[in-house]
Design a protein around this motif. Structure first.
Motif, mmCIF file in Angstrom:
data_model
loop_
_atom_site.group_PDB
_atom_site.id
_atom_site.type_symbol
_atom_site.label_atom_id
_atom_site.label_comp_id
_atom_site.label_asym_id
_atom_site.label_seq_id
_atom_site.Cartn_x
_atom_site.Cartn_y
_atom_site.Cartn_z
ATOM 1 N N VAL A 3 0.846 -1.196 0.000
ATOM 2 C CA VAL A 3 0.000 0.000 0.000
ATOM 3 C C VAL A 3 0.883 1.247 0.000
ATOM 4 O O VAL A 3 0.641 2.204 -0.747
ATOM 5 C CB VAL A 3 -0.945 0.009 1.220
ATOM 6 N N PHE A 4 1.914 1.219 0.825
ATOM 7 C CA PHE A 4 2.836 2.347 0.902
ATOM 8 C C PHE A 4 3.485 2.617 -0.454
ATOM 9 O O PHE A 4 3.540 3.753 -0.929
ATOM 10 C CB PHE A 4 3.905 2.072 1.960
ATOM 11 N N LYS A 5 3.972 1.565 -1.100
ATOM 12 C CA LYS A 5 4.643 1.724 -2.395
ATOM 13 C C LYS A 5 3.681 2.269 -3.443
ATOM 14 O O LYS A 5 4.076 3.049 -4.316
ATOM 15 C CB LYS A 5 5.223 0.389 -2.840
ATOM 16 N N LYS A 6 2.430 1.838 -3.367
ATOM 17 C CA LYS A 6 1.439 2.296 -4.340
ATOM 18 C C LYS A 6 1.260 3.805 -4.289
ATOM 19 O O LYS A 6 1.126 4.459 -5.337
ATOM 20 C CB LYS A 6 0.098 1.602 -4.071
ATOM 21 N N ALA A 54 -2.736 4.077 11.830
ATOM 22 C CA ALA A 54 -3.189 3.770 13.196
ATOM 23 C C ALA A 54 -3.937 4.943 13.814
ATOM 24 O O ALA A 54 -4.946 4.751 14.511
ATOM 25 C CB ALA A 54 -1.996 3.387 14.075
ATOM 26 N N LEU A 55 -3.457 6.158 13.571
ATOM 27 C CA LEU A 55 -4.141 7.336 14.102
ATOM 28 C C LEU A 55 -5.507 7.507 13.447
ATOM 29 O O LEU A 55 -6.484 7.857 14.115
ATOM 30 C CB LEU A 55 -3.291 8.588 13.884
ATOM 31 N N VAL A 56 -5.572 7.251 12.140
ATOM 32 C CA VAL A 56 -6.861 7.323 11.446
ATOM 33 C C VAL A 56 -7.815 6.293 12.035
ATOM 34 O O VAL A 56 -9.001 6.571 12.249
ATOM 35 C CB VAL A 56 -6.674 7.090 9.933
ATOM 36 N N TYR A 57 -7.293 5.103 12.304
ATOM 37 C CA TYR A 57 -8.128 4.061 12.908
ATOM 38 C C TYR A 57 -8.629 4.487 14.284
ATOM 39 O O TYR A 57 -9.815 4.384 14.591
ATOM 40 C CB TYR A 57 -7.337 2.756 13.036
ATOM 41 N N GLU A 95 0.699 15.712 -0.631
ATOM 42 C CA GLU A 95 -0.215 15.492 -1.755
ATOM 43 C C GLU A 95 -0.443 13.999 -2.000
ATOM 44 O O GLU A 95 -1.560 13.578 -2.328
ATOM 45 C CB GLU A 95 0.327 16.171 -3.018
ATOM 46 N N GLU A 96 0.601 13.212 -1.840
ATOM 47 C CA GLU A 96 0.459 11.759 -1.979
ATOM 48 C C GLU A 96 -0.434 11.188 -0.891
ATOM 49 O O GLU A 96 -1.214 10.259 -1.133
ATOM 50 C CB GLU A 96 1.838 11.098 -1.957
ATOM 51 N N LEU A 97 -0.342 11.750 0.308
ATOM 52 C CA LEU A 97 -1.198 11.274 1.392
ATOM 53 C C LEU A 97 -2.665 11.637 1.129
ATOM 54 O O LEU A 97 -3.571 10.847 1.426
ATOM 55 C CB LEU A 97 -0.744 11.858 2.732
ATOM 56 N N LYS A 98 -2.900 12.803 0.573
ATOM 57 C CA LYS A 98 -4.271 13.183 0.215
ATOM 58 C C LYS A 98 -4.839 12.194 -0.799
ATOM 59 O O LYS A 98 -6.002 11.774 -0.686
ATOM 60 C CB LYS A 98 -4.292 14.601 -0.349
ATOM 61 N N THR A 99 -4.025 11.817 -1.776
ATOM 62 C CA THR A 99 -4.451 10.831 -2.773
ATOM 63 C C THR A 99 -4.747 9.486 -2.112
ATOM 64 O O THR A 99 -5.742 8.827 -2.415
ATOM 65 C CB THR A 99 -3.359 10.642 -3.849
ATOM 66 N N CYS A 100 -3.884 9.111 -1.193
ATOM 67 C CA CYS A 100 -4.055 7.862 -0.444
ATOM 68 C C CYS A 100 -5.390 7.848 0.291
ATOM 69 O O CYS A 100 -6.162 6.885 0.209
ATOM 70 C CB CYS A 100 -2.899 7.689 0.530
ATOM 71 N N PHE A 101 -5.686 8.917 0.999
ATOM 72 C CA PHE A 101 -6.922 8.999 1.765
ATOM 73 C C PHE A 101 -8.142 8.919 0.841
ATOM 74 O O PHE A 101 -9.133 8.257 1.161
ATOM 75 C CB PHE A 101 -6.957 10.298 2.579
ATOM 76 N N ARG A 102 -8.058 9.595 -0.296
ATOM 77 C CA ARG A 102 -9.182 9.565 -1.237
ATOM 78 C C ARG A 102 -9.436 8.148 -1.747
ATOM 79 O O ARG A 102 -10.577 7.682 -1.780
ATOM 80 C CB ARG A 102 -8.925 10.511 -2.414
ATOM 81 N N GLU A 103 -8.357 7.448 -2.132
ATOM 82 C CA GLU A 103 -8.519 6.113 -2.694
ATOM 83 C C GLU A 103 -8.935 5.086 -1.643
ATOM 84 O O GLU A 103 -9.614 4.112 -1.955
ATOM 85 C CB GLU A 103 -7.226 5.686 -3.394
ATOM 86 N N LEU A 104 -8.521 5.297 -0.403
ATOM 87 C CA LEU A 104 -8.930 4.403 0.684
ATOM 88 C C LEU A 104 -10.304 4.792 1.241
ATOM 89 O O LEU A 104 -10.822 4.128 2.125
ATOM 90 C CB LEU A 104 -7.897 4.419 1.817
ATOM 91 N N ASP A 149 7.818 8.202 6.025
ATOM 92 C CA ASP A 149 8.394 6.944 5.565
ATOM 93 C C ASP A 149 7.481 5.782 5.937
ATOM 94 O O ASP A 149 6.370 5.985 6.455
ATOM 95 C CB ASP A 149 9.816 6.752 6.105
ATOM 96 N N PHE A 150 7.924 4.557 5.691
ATOM 97 C CA PHE A 150 7.049 3.392 5.865
ATOM 98 C C PHE A 150 6.547 3.249 7.305
ATOM 99 O O PHE A 150 5.353 3.050 7.547
ATOM 100 C CB PHE A 150 7.778 2.127 5.429
ATOM 101 N N LYS A 151 7.458 3.347 8.274
ATOM 102 C CA LYS A 151 7.044 3.214 9.672
ATOM 103 C C LYS A 151 6.098 4.340 10.066
ATOM 104 O O LYS A 151 5.127 4.131 10.807
ATOM 105 C CB LYS A 151 8.272 3.203 10.590
ATOM 106 N N GLU A 152 6.378 5.530 9.582
ATOM 107 C CA GLU A 152 5.519 6.672 9.892
ATOM 108 C C GLU A 152 4.156 6.533 9.207
ATOM 109 O O GLU A 152 3.141 7.008 9.735
ATOM 110 C CB GLU A 152 6.212 7.967 9.471
ATOM 111 N N PHE A 153 4.124 5.860 8.059
ATOM 112 C CA PHE A 153 2.860 5.601 7.369
ATOM 113 C C PHE A 153 1.968 4.690 8.215
ATOM 114 O O PHE A 153 0.747 4.862 8.250
ATOM 115 C CB PHE A 153 3.139 4.965 6.005
#
Length: 226
Positions: free
Chosen positions: A59-62, A117-120, A74-83, A108-112
């Motif tokens: 998921v992170f790589k995507k 987790a925070l969203v959850y 901006e990538e995180l905004k895209t991530c949130f939209r697609e999820l 980075d990956f660990k921070e992702f």
């Protein structure tokens, strides 16, 4: 007054996300104790948690569109939209800033994992949705980690103190208080990222990824090549 070394936490002195984290954990504490009765019972969960985290790597790589090894805002905004995670742009920015532990302007990956987790944790509603993060298989893992944090947070105030960490570790090795205290202090120092004397859920989770053996992206790539 700040929060350093004190259980009289002043939530006005911390970020909005941290305030929400603390309030969410306090709400959980009022609902009942952690299901974990010992640190050893938590250790038994590590292999399953590690496997679950590794599934997030794809998921992170995507969403790391430019293959930089980090996810920018901006990538995180895209991530949130697609999820299909529903937060405002302002909230997404707050999640990005809160999870950028090293202040590198990229997650980075660990921070992702922290972001998810925070969203959850903060995406709960009265009418529980099928999935709060668009990744239903991860929810049981995050619930386990929330319960683990609650095991350490003995007084349910939303933070873990040095004393609480030592107490929890000592419970795994009764009769060996000196070694348990040493391990507890080491674990606490690993987690107290901002060195303010208290551990938040975010700090706990960042160190927890090391406990279960999660590797950084470049380390995982090297292992695959071998």
């Amino acid at each position: 007054m700040g929060i350093k070394g004190s259980k009289d936490v002043q939530l006005n002195d911390v970020s909005k996300i941290e305030r929400r984290m603390v309030e969410a954990m306090r709400k959980r504490a009022k609902a009942g104790p952690s299901p974990f009765k010992s640190f050893n019972s938590i250790l038994m969960k590590f292999p399953k948690i590690d496997k679950s985290f590794e599934q997030v790597r794809g998921v992170f790589k995507k969403f790391d569109k430019d293959d930089s090894g980090t996810i920018d805002l901006e990538e995180l905004k895209t991530c949130f939209r697609e999820l299909q995670v529903e937060f405002t742009d302002t909230e997404v920015k707050a999640f990005h800033e809160e999870s950028d532990m090293d202040k590198s302007k990229g997650v980075d990956f660990k921070e992702f994992i922290i972001v998810l987790a925070l969203v959850y944790l903060l995406g709960e509603t009265g009418a529980k949705p099928k999935s709060r993060i668009g990744l239903a298989e991860l929810e049981s893992t995050f619930e386990t980690i929330v319960d683990t944090f609650r095991f350490f947070d003995k007084d349910g105030d939303g933070y873990v103190s040095r004393k609480e960490m030592i107490t929890a570790i000592n419970e795994a090795s009764p009769g060996q208080s000196s070694s348990g205290e040493s391990i507890g202090v080491k674990r606490f120092e690993e987690m107290d990222w901002d060195k303010n004397g208290m551990i938040t859920f975010k700090e706990f989770l960042f160190a927890f990824t090391d406990w279960v053996g999660i590797e950084e992206e470049e380390d995982a790539d090297e292992d695959e090549e071998e």
